[in-house]
Design a protein around this motif. Structure first.
Motif, PDB file in Angstrom:
ATOM      1  N   THR A  30     -11.772 -18.426 -10.116  1.00 45.01           N
ATOM      2  CA  THR A  30     -10.409 -17.997 -10.427  1.00 45.01           C
ATOM      3  C   THR A  30     -10.298 -16.514 -10.119  1.00 45.01           C
ATOM      4  OG1 THR A  30     -10.883 -17.426 -12.739  1.00 45.01           O
ATOM      5  CG2 THR A  30     -10.139 -19.700 -12.294  1.00 45.01           C
ATOM      6  N   LEU A  31      -9.067 -16.074  -9.883  1.00 44.43           N
ATOM      7  CA  LEU A  31      -8.818 -14.685  -9.509  1.00 44.43           C
ATOM      8  C   LEU A  31      -7.732 -14.128 -10.418  1.00 44.43           C
ATOM      9  CD1 LEU A  31      -9.244 -12.377  -7.424  1.00 44.43           C
ATOM     10  CD2 LEU A  31      -7.461 -13.466  -6.035  1.00 44.43           C
ATOM     11  N   SER A  32      -8.038 -13.043 -11.125  1.00 44.99           N
ATOM     12  CA  SER A  32      -7.054 -12.362 -11.972  1.00 44.99           C
ATOM     13  C   SER A  32      -6.924 -10.928 -11.487  1.00 44.99           C
ATOM     14  CB  SER A  32      -7.487 -12.366 -13.437  1.00 44.99           C
ATOM     15  OG  SER A  32      -7.538 -13.683 -13.925  1.00 44.99           O
ATOM     16  N   LEU A  33      -5.696 -10.539 -11.144  1.00 44.49           N
ATOM     17  CA  LEU A  33      -5.422  -9.188 -10.660  1.00 44.49           C
ATOM     18  C   LEU A  33      -4.527  -8.491 -11.673  1.00 44.49           C
ATOM     19  CD1 LEU A  33      -4.520 -10.127  -6.975  1.00 44.49           C
ATOM     20  CD2 LEU A  33      -6.754  -9.441  -7.876  1.00 44.49           C
ATOM     21  N   ILE A  34      -4.984  -7.369 -12.179  1.00 45.03           N
ATOM     22  CA  ILE A  34      -4.231  -6.597 -13.160  1.00 45.03           C
ATOM     23  C   ILE A  34      -3.802  -5.293 -12.491  1.00 45.03           C
ATOM     24  CG2 ILE A  34      -4.266  -5.522 -15.433  1.00 45.03           C
ATOM     25  CD1 ILE A  34      -6.752  -7.426 -15.988  1.00 45.03           C
ATOM     26  N   GLU A  35      -2.494  -5.159 -12.274  1.00 43.11           N
ATOM     27  CA  GLU A  35      -1.944  -3.985 -11.604  1.00 43.11           C
ATOM     28  C   GLU A  35      -2.741  -3.617 -10.355  1.00 43.11           C
ATOM     29  OE1 GLU A  35      -1.832  -1.117 -14.866  1.00 43.11           O
ATOM     30  OE2 GLU A  35       0.272  -1.635 -15.171  1.00 43.11           O
ATOM     31  N   PRO A  36      -2.862  -4.561  -9.410  1.00 39.63           N
ATOM     32  CA  PRO A  36      -3.622  -4.252  -8.195  1.00 39.63           C
ATOM     33  C   PRO A  36      -2.949  -3.135  -7.410  1.00 39.63           C
ATOM     34  CG  PRO A  36      -2.377  -6.278  -7.916  1.00 39.63           C
ATOM     35  CD  PRO A  36      -2.233  -5.880  -9.352  1.00 39.63           C
ATOM     36  N   VAL A  37      -3.749  -2.241  -6.854  1.00 40.48           N
ATOM     37  CA  VAL A  37      -3.230  -1.093  -6.112  1.00 40.48           C
ATOM     38  C   VAL A  37      -3.620  -1.234  -4.645  1.00 40.48           C
ATOM     39  CG1 VAL A  37      -3.332   1.406  -5.855  1.00 40.48           C
ATOM     40  CG2 VAL A  37      -3.379   0.394  -8.121  1.00 40.48           C
ATOM     41  N   MET A  38      -2.604  -1.363  -3.812  1.00 45.25           N
ATOM     42  CA  MET A  38      -2.793  -1.369  -2.358  1.00 45.25           C
ATOM     43  C   MET A  38      -1.630  -0.584  -1.766  1.00 45.25           C
ATOM     44  SD  MET A  38      -4.057  -5.252  -1.530  1.00 45.25           S
ATOM     45  CE  MET A  38      -4.172  -4.974   0.222  1.00 45.25           C
ATOM     46  N   MET A  39      -1.812   0.728  -1.605  1.00 47.05           N
ATOM     47  CA  MET A  39      -0.739   1.559  -1.067  1.00 47.05           C
ATOM     48  C   MET A  39      -0.340   1.085   0.332  1.00 47.05           C
ATOM     49  SD  MET A  39      -0.963   3.107  -3.802  1.00 47.05           S
ATOM     50  CE  MET A  39      -1.681   4.305  -4.881  1.00 47.05           C
ATOM     51  N   ALA A  40      -1.261   0.446   1.049  1.00 44.24           N
ATOM     52  CA  ALA A  40      -0.951  -0.065   2.383  1.00 44.24           C
ATOM     53  C   ALA A  40       0.190  -1.064   2.334  1.00 44.24           C
ATOM     54  CB  ALA A  40      -2.194  -0.713   3.000  1.00 44.24           C
ATOM     55  N   VAL A  41       0.311  -1.803   1.241  1.00 47.43           N
ATOM     56  CA  VAL A  41       1.407  -2.755   1.080  1.00 47.43           C
ATOM     57  C   VAL A  41       2.729  -2.004   0.983  1.00 47.43           C
ATOM     58  CG1 VAL A  41       2.448  -4.434  -0.494  1.00 47.43           C
ATOM     59  CG2 VAL A  41       0.016  -4.561   0.045  1.00 47.43           C
ATOM     60  N   ALA A  42       2.760  -0.954   0.175  1.00 50.86           N
ATOM     61  CA  ALA A  42       3.993  -0.161   0.033  1.00 50.86           C
ATOM     62  C   ALA A  42       4.385   0.427   1.384  1.00 50.86           C
ATOM     63  CB  ALA A  42       3.796   0.939  -0.999  1.00 50.86           C
ATOM     64  N   LYS A  43       3.406   0.907   2.130  1.00 52.19           N
ATOM     65  CA  LYS A  43       3.688   1.509   3.436  1.00 52.19           C
ATOM     66  C   LYS A  43       4.189   0.472   4.429  1.00 52.19           C
ATOM     67  CE  LYS A  43       0.287   5.150   2.768  1.00 52.19           C
ATOM     68  NZ  LYS A  43      -1.004   5.691   3.199  1.00 52.19           N
ATOM     69  N   ALA A  44       3.646  -0.739   4.373  1.00 48.81           N
ATOM     70  CA  ALA A  44       4.091  -1.799   5.280  1.00 48.81           C
ATOM     71  C   ALA A  44       5.508  -2.254   4.944  1.00 48.81           C
ATOM     72  CB  ALA A  44       3.125  -2.981   5.210  1.00 48.81           C
ATOM     73  N   ASP A  45       5.835  -2.297   3.663  1.00 52.55           N
ATOM     74  CA  ASP A  45       7.153  -2.762   3.225  1.00 52.55           C
ATOM     75  C   ASP A  45       8.234  -1.689   3.324  1.00 52.55           C
ATOM     76  OD1 ASP A  45       6.241  -5.270   2.684  1.00 52.55           O
ATOM     77  OD2 ASP A  45       6.326  -5.092   0.509  1.00 52.55           O
ATOM     78  N   ASN A  46       7.855  -0.413   3.247  1.00 50.60           N
ATOM     79  CA  ASN A  46       8.835   0.666   3.192  1.00 50.60           C
ATOM     80  C   ASN A  46       8.353   1.818   4.070  1.00 50.60           C
ATOM     81  OD1 ASN A  46      10.501   2.805   2.563  1.00 50.60           O
ATOM     82  ND2 ASN A  46      10.070   2.782   0.372  1.00 50.60           N
ATOM     83  N   PRO A  47       8.996   2.028   5.214  1.00 52.69           N
ATOM     84  CA  PRO A  47       8.562   3.094   6.128  1.00 52.69           C
ATOM     85  C   PRO A  47       8.543   4.481   5.487  1.00 52.69           C
ATOM     86  CG  PRO A  47      10.217   1.689   7.164  1.00 52.69           C
ATOM     87  CD  PRO A  47      10.124   1.272   5.732  1.00 52.69           C
ATOM     88  N   ASP A  48       9.356   4.696   4.452  1.00 51.50           N
ATOM     89  CA  ASP A  48       9.388   6.003   3.794  1.00 51.50           C
ATOM     90  C   ASP A  48       8.285   6.162   2.753  1.00 51.50           C
ATOM     91  OD1 ASP A  48      11.682   6.673   5.258  1.00 51.50           O
ATOM     92  OD2 ASP A  48      12.987   5.742   3.754  1.00 51.50           O
TER      93      ASP A  48
END
Length: 186
Positions: A30-48
């Protein structure tokens, strides 16, 4: 690991847990993620997002580069800590944070860039472990924590085993602060 395990990852540990689930799926029960941080996701979703993140973290990275570890630790905990002022921490805790703050800089490539190609490759969609994604509602600048939660939800939803729990927090003191579960369709 010698047998499938229940893997729990908080913050940067969530990034590590995702990588483990992609690269060794037979070892993740099983996989539990608590507030996972991947700034690359924010950058991919939002150019700014890259500019916003640099604005939020620029002074932190500059302090690290200058060897000012206590300043870097103070800046980091002000942004991502539990809300307590630096001065309220014991001297031992402040020293421990300052002594280890370089680890945040060392892990920044894995968080700020999709170094292991988890996002664009479609690898996350192939995770088969039953998963729980928890957002504590305390995200940092550019909405990166929430963007990671949303990204995980988009990639895991549609599979009967995925659920996310989000704590609603707003500027209004009357805002709901109780967990809300997001059940994925399936």
């Amino acid at each position: 690991l010698s047998e499938p395990m229940d893997v729990i990852g908080h913050s940067f540990g969530g990034t590590v847990a995702l990588r483990l689930a992609v690269e060794g799926p037979e070892m993740v029960r099983t996989l539990s993620l608590i507030e996972p941080v991947m700034m690359a996701v924010a950058k991919a979703d939002n150019p700014d997002a890259a500019a916003i993140l640099m604005q939020d973290m620029g002074a932190f990275y500059q302090a690290l580069e200058n060897g000012e570890h206590e300043l870097a630790a103070r800046l980091f905990t002000a942004k991502y800590g539990d809300g307590r002022p630096w001065s309220s921490l014991s001297e031992d805790n402040r020293k421990a944070l300052a002594d280890r703050i370089h680890l945040i800089g060392a892990g920044s490539r894995a968080v700020n860039k999709d170094h292991y190609d988890l996002i664009d490759s479609g690898a996350l969609e192939k995770i088969t472990a039953p998963s729980l994604i928890i957002d504590g509602g305390m995200g940092g600048g550019a909405g990166q924590d929430m963007r990671c939660i949303e990204f995980c939800r988009r990639n895991f939803c549609g599979k009967k085993w995925a659920i996310t729990i989000t704590r609603l927090v707003g500027n209004d003191s009357r805002a709901c602060q109780h967990p809300r579960a997001h059940h994925c369709p399936g």
